[in-house]
Design an enzyme around this catalytic site. Sequence first.
Site, PDB file in Angstrom:
ATOM      1  N   LYS A 192       3.736   6.668  -2.906  1.00 64.35           N
ATOM      2  CA  LYS A 192       2.696   6.454  -2.062  1.00 64.35           C
ATOM      3  C   LYS A 192       1.373   6.798  -3.089  1.00 64.35           C
ATOM      4  O   LYS A 192       1.031   7.647  -3.281  1.00 64.35           O
ATOM      5  CB  LYS A 192       2.739   8.094  -0.939  1.00 64.35           C
ATOM      6  CG  LYS A 192       1.701   7.987  -0.161  1.00 64.35           C
ATOM      7  CD  LYS A 192       2.137   9.307   0.666  1.00 64.35           C
ATOM      8  CE  LYS A 192       0.872   9.168   1.739  1.00 64.35           C
ATOM      9  NZ  LYS A 192       1.252   9.807   2.287  1.00 64.35           N
ATOM     10  N   ARG A 202      -6.387   8.988   9.400  1.00 62.00           N
ATOM     11  CA  ARG A 202      -6.983  10.122   9.257  1.00 62.00           C
ATOM     12  C   ARG A 202      -7.649  10.893  10.739  1.00 62.00           C
ATOM     13  O   ARG A 202      -7.776  11.799  10.731  1.00 62.00           O
ATOM     14  CB  ARG A 202      -7.582  10.647   7.856  1.00 62.00           C
ATOM     15  CG  ARG A 202      -6.698  10.379   6.818  1.00 62.00           C
ATOM     16  CD  ARG A 202      -7.477  11.316   5.439  1.00 62.00           C
ATOM     17  NE  ARG A 202      -6.305  10.255   4.457  1.00 62.00           N
ATOM     18  CZ  ARG A 202      -6.783  10.314   3.126  1.00 62.00           C
ATOM     19  NH1 ARG A 202      -7.724  10.525   2.889  1.00 62.00           N
ATOM     20  NH2 ARG A 202      -6.296  10.418   2.205  1.00 62.00           N
ATOM     21  N   LYS A 245       3.608   2.261  -0.397  1.00 65.28           N
ATOM     22  CA  LYS A 245       2.984   2.871   1.072  1.00 65.28           C
ATOM     23  C   LYS A 245       1.266   2.935   0.034  1.00 65.28           C
ATOM     24  O   LYS A 245       1.058   3.293  -0.939  1.00 65.28           O
ATOM     25  CB  LYS A 245       2.736   3.587   1.684  1.00 65.28           C
ATOM     26  CG  LYS A 245       1.582   4.854   2.307  1.00 65.28           C
ATOM     27  CD  LYS A 245       2.001   5.830   3.330  1.00 65.28           C
ATOM     28  CE  LYS A 245       0.698   5.821   4.183  1.00 65.28           C
ATOM     29  NZ  LYS A 245       0.984   6.927   3.777  1.00 65.28           N
TER      30      LYS A 245
HETATM   31  C1  PBG Z   1       0.134  11.966   5.279  1.00 64.48           C
HETATM   32  C2  PBG Z   1       0.155  10.748   5.533  1.00 64.48           C
HETATM   33  C3  PBG Z   1      -1.077   9.277   6.061  1.00 64.48           C
HETATM   34  C4  PBG Z   1      -0.328   8.257   6.473  1.00 64.48           C
HETATM   35  C5  PBG Z   1       1.304   9.210   7.092  1.00 64.48           C
HETATM   36  N1  PBG Z   1       1.407   9.952   7.064  1.00 64.48           N
HETATM   37  C6  PBG Z   1      -1.804   9.963   5.469  1.00 64.48           C
HETATM   38  C7  PBG Z   1      -2.698  10.181   4.028  1.00 64.48           C
HETATM   39  O1  PBG Z   1      -1.725  10.899   3.137  1.00 64.48           O
HETATM   40  O2  PBG Z   1      -4.243  10.952   4.030  1.00 64.48           O
HETATM   41  C8  PBG Z   1      -1.116   6.949   6.678  1.00 64.48           C
HETATM   42  C9  PBG Z   1      -0.314   5.898   7.084  1.00 64.48           C
HETATM   43  C10 PBG Z   1      -1.476   5.297   7.886  1.00 64.48           C
HETATM   44  O3  PBG Z   1      -2.484   5.672   6.850  1.00 64.48           O
HETATM   45  O4  PBG Z   1      -1.194   4.247   8.275  1.00 64.48           O
HETATM   46  N2  PBG Z   1       1.285  12.876   6.480  1.00 64.48           N
END
Ligand code: PBG
Length: 323
Positions: A192, A202, A245
């Site tokens: 990630k 967010r 991701k």
């Molecule tokens: C964190 C999380 C995020 C996303 C999924 N789980 C955001 C981040 O790391 O700030 C992002 C998913 C998306 O942008 O569609 N719990």
Amino acid sequence: MRIRPRRLRRTRAIREMVRETTLSVKDFIAPLFVKPGEGVRDPIPSMPGQFQFSPDTAVDEAVDLWSLGIPSIILFGLPDRKDATGSRSWADDGVVQRAVSAIKAQIPEMVVMTDVCLCEYTDHGHCGVIINNTVDNDATLELLARQAVSHASAGADFVAPSDMMDGRVAAIREALDQEGYQDTGILSYAVKYASAFYGPFREAADSAPQFGDRAGYQMDPANALEALKEAELDMEEGADMIMVKPAIPYLDIISRVREISLLPLAAYNVSGEYAMVKAAESKGWIDGERVMMEMLTSIKRAGADLILTYFAKEAAERLMIDD
Ligand code: PBG
């Protein structure tokens, strides 16, 4: 000319016969945002077509997705209140826990996954507990494990840790086994990146960090070898499936991870990827539906078996028309 590649492109039927990548509704995992209340279906402005649901309307949405043939959803929670440790994330009456059990009661066969992280539940918006002004890795592990067990006890089929703490897959696996949830799986957000493509999420999940950024735990977008290391670690720690991701800017990473992994590989087609398509489409600058199908096909072609995508419903409808 002896060799003419265009012979294989001459008619639609020929093209379909030789097509190398097929997208299926079974590849999709649909993300859903849940918050407290009843009858809630609040549109998310930066993600047209996406909503924040209450547990009851999340059930209705899950039923719709299931009836389109989509096998799985992943839930994100917006808690009733936030605190320093994100304690509402492991509450038995938490919003995700309630949504999971309501959905499993209505559609037991649907594969229900939950995002395991603290950022939506902490008042500072970071993915772990803050000790001495930094996100403390090891103190966070116990809280993530507690949250995962609580999701499993509500009936989640898979928990999906997205926090990027070191050692969390092992910590979660051990806690699940100890509590008797041997059959609850782990889909790890193994790779990630610290990405600007999470912007709309967010807003949707109210989870932006209140100070600093996530670069101290999420990965540097410039790194590829590190992705292989993260993937290997999570496989060793007992992940059942792993994820890369975001998806579209990281197709090279998807294909490299695919080569070293024997596990099913998922890719997260994230909020920013979705929002950009919707925005350009609304300006009349692109054909949104074709761009959607091209993106999803490319993610599959790169090597992903499963795609977490806000396009799940629309793409499922499109695939039905094409059939
Ligand atoms: C964190 C999380 C995020 C996303 C999924 N789980 C955001 C981040 O790391 O700030 C992002 C998913 C998306 O942008 O569609 N719990």
